[in-house]
Design an enzyme around this catalytic site. Structure first.
Site, PDB file in Angstrom:
ATOM      1  N   ASP A  12       0.890  -1.152   0.000  1.00 11.75           N
ATOM      2  CA  ASP A  12       0.000   0.000   0.000  1.00 11.75           C
ATOM      3  C   ASP A  12       0.941   1.218   0.000  1.00 11.75           C
ATOM      4  O   ASP A  12       2.139   1.081   0.260  1.00 11.75           O
ATOM      5  CB  ASP A  12      -0.858  -0.045   1.264  1.00 11.75           C
ATOM      6  CG  ASP A  12      -1.687   1.205   1.446  1.00 11.75           C
ATOM      7  OD1 ASP A  12      -2.362   1.612   0.486  1.00 11.75           O
ATOM      8  OD2 ASP A  12      -1.652   1.787   2.544  1.00 11.75           O
ATOM      9  N   ASP A  14      -0.088   5.096   0.990  1.00 15.18           N
ATOM     10  CA  ASP A  14      -0.313   6.078   2.056  1.00 15.18           C
ATOM     11  C   ASP A  14      -0.213   5.419   3.432  1.00 15.18           C
ATOM     12  O   ASP A  14      -0.985   4.518   3.748  1.00 15.18           O
ATOM     13  CB  ASP A  14      -1.712   6.697   1.910  1.00 15.18           C
ATOM     14  CG  ASP A  14      -1.864   7.470   0.601  1.00 15.18           C
ATOM     15  OD1 ASP A  14      -0.946   8.215   0.252  1.00 15.18           O
ATOM     16  OD2 ASP A  14      -2.898   7.311  -0.066  1.00 15.18           O
ATOM     17  N   ARG A  52     -11.973   8.323  -1.825  1.00 13.31           N
ATOM     18  CA  ARG A  52     -12.288   9.718  -1.503  1.00 13.31           C
ATOM     19  C   ARG A  52     -13.788   9.915  -1.231  1.00 13.31           C
ATOM     20  O   ARG A  52     -14.180  10.433  -0.184  1.00 13.31           O
ATOM     21  CB  ARG A  52     -11.835  10.609  -2.668  1.00 13.31           C
ATOM     22  CG  ARG A  52     -11.743  12.067  -2.301  1.00 13.31           C
ATOM     23  CD  ARG A  52     -11.318  12.875  -3.517  1.00 13.31           C
ATOM     24  NE  ARG A  52     -10.073  12.390  -4.111  1.00 13.31           N
ATOM     25  CZ  ARG A  52      -9.647  12.717  -5.330  1.00 13.31           C
ATOM     26  NH1 ARG A  52     -10.351  13.546  -6.076  1.00 13.31           N
ATOM     27  NH2 ARG A  52      -8.520  12.227  -5.806  1.00 13.31           N
TER      28      ARG A  52
HETATM   29  C1  G6P Z   1      -5.761   5.825   0.210  1.00  9.44           C
HETATM   30  C2  G6P Z   1      -5.833   6.526   1.542  1.00  9.44           C
HETATM   31  C3  G6P Z   1      -7.212   7.107   1.792  1.00  9.44           C
HETATM   32  C4  G6P Z   1      -7.680   7.937   0.595  1.00  9.44           C
HETATM   33  C5  G6P Z   1      -7.671   7.078  -0.652  1.00  9.44           C
HETATM   34  C6  G6P Z   1      -8.083   7.882  -1.895  1.00  9.44           C
HETATM   35  O1  G6P Z   1      -6.452   4.631   0.330  1.00  9.44           O
HETATM   36  O2  G6P Z   1      -5.516   5.632   2.590  1.00  9.44           O
HETATM   37  O3  G6P Z   1      -7.147   7.915   2.949  1.00  9.44           O
HETATM   38  O4  G6P Z   1      -8.992   8.434   0.815  1.00  9.44           O
HETATM   39  O5  G6P Z   1      -6.346   6.593  -0.855  1.00  9.44           O
HETATM   40  O6  G6P Z   1      -7.116   8.854  -2.155  1.00  9.44           O
HETATM   41  P1  G6P Z   1      -7.286  10.025  -3.204  1.00  9.44           P
HETATM   42  O7  G6P Z   1      -5.893  10.593  -3.294  1.00  9.44           O
HETATM   43  O8  G6P Z   1      -7.740   9.419  -4.488  1.00  9.44           O
HETATM   44  O9  G6P Z   1      -8.271  10.971  -2.650  1.00  9.44           O
HETATM   45 MG    MG Z   2      -2.688   3.159   3.651  1.00  7.82          MG
END
Ligand code: G6P
Ligand code: MG
Length: 223
Positions: A12, A14, A52
């Site tokens: 993963d 983030d 998101r």
């Molecule tokens: C990852 C993060 C989430 C985030 C998602 C979408 O999974 O852990 O916190 O909401 O990505 O990210 P984005 O950059 O597309 O908003």
């Molecule tokens: Mg993550």
């Protein structure tokens, strides 16, 4: 004969490779404050790994505002959060790679084991670019093609397939509960980094505790 060997390691992004999980938190916090919705780090745990718009839906529900906005307003709010987030990630540099992660990935690659990325973030490529580590991934999930969010196993299965790896012989690394569920649902071995991840097959508190030798041993000796 089923000999145990490792066919792929899928990360993963983030919260695992860099601390952008905190930037997602700050961006949501700013939006939630503007909407008058209570928001803290504990609630944010529910959003890790969540897309998101799904995150926004959870935030609005938490503030009893589920029916307060039209679909197009919801899209605008999600874009607003993304603007805050993009602002924050502008400051990312290779220094922001979490301790030991680049070395870990390089060590895996030095054993000719393919490495993949399973992030649902539409900003994933921008983040990898800022960290200057795009070349360390043999395949990155294409979010536009993923239909089911984590905890569904689709994203990890898709990355394994692209890497021509058997999920049962592969390892996933996550910081989110739904991410660990996605890994395990795909039949892969789950390494969890952070808190609240007791269900992972192997769990550490911080990236500094991730040792490739240890992960390999744990995987090869699993029941
Ligand atoms: C990852 C993060 C989430 C985030 C998602 C979408 O999974 O852990 O916190 O909401 O990505 O990210 P984005 O950059 O597309 O908003
Ligand atoms: Mg993550």
């Amino acid at each position: 004969m089923t000999s145990k060997h490792i066919e792929a390691v899928v990360f993963d992004l983030d919260g695992v490779i860099t601390d952008t999980a905190h930037y997602h938190y700050l961006a949501w916090k700013q939006l939630a404050d503007e909407l008058g919705i209570p928001f803290d780090e504990d609630f944010n745990e529910n959003l890790k790994g969540v897309s998101r718009v799904e995150s926004l839906t959870l935030i609005l529900a938490n503030g009893n505002q589920s029916d307060a906005y039209t679909d197009s307003e919801i899209e605008d709010l999600a874009s607003q959060k993304n603007e805050y987030y993009k602002q924050l990630i502008q400051q990312l540099t290779p220094e922001d790679i979490l301790p030991g992660m680049k070395e870990l990935i390089e060590e895996i690659r030095s054993e000719s084991i393919p490495v993949g990325l399973a992030s649902v973030s539409k900003n994933a490529q921008t983040v990898l670019h800022a960290l200057e580590i795009e070349h360390l991934f043999d395949y990155c999930a294409d979010v536009a093609k993923i239909k089911q969010s984590k905890p569904d196993p689709e994203i990890f299965l898709t990355v394994c397939e692209a890497l021509e790896a058997d999920p049962a012989q592969s390892i996933g690394v996550e910081d989110a509960k739904v991410g660990v569920q996605s890994i395990q649902g795909s039949g892969m071995y789950a390494v969890g980094v952070g808190s609240y991840l007791e269900q992972a097959d192997l769990m550490v508190n911080e990236t500094t505790e991730l040792s490739w030798t240890q992960i390999k041993q744990a995987f090869l000796h699993k029941q």
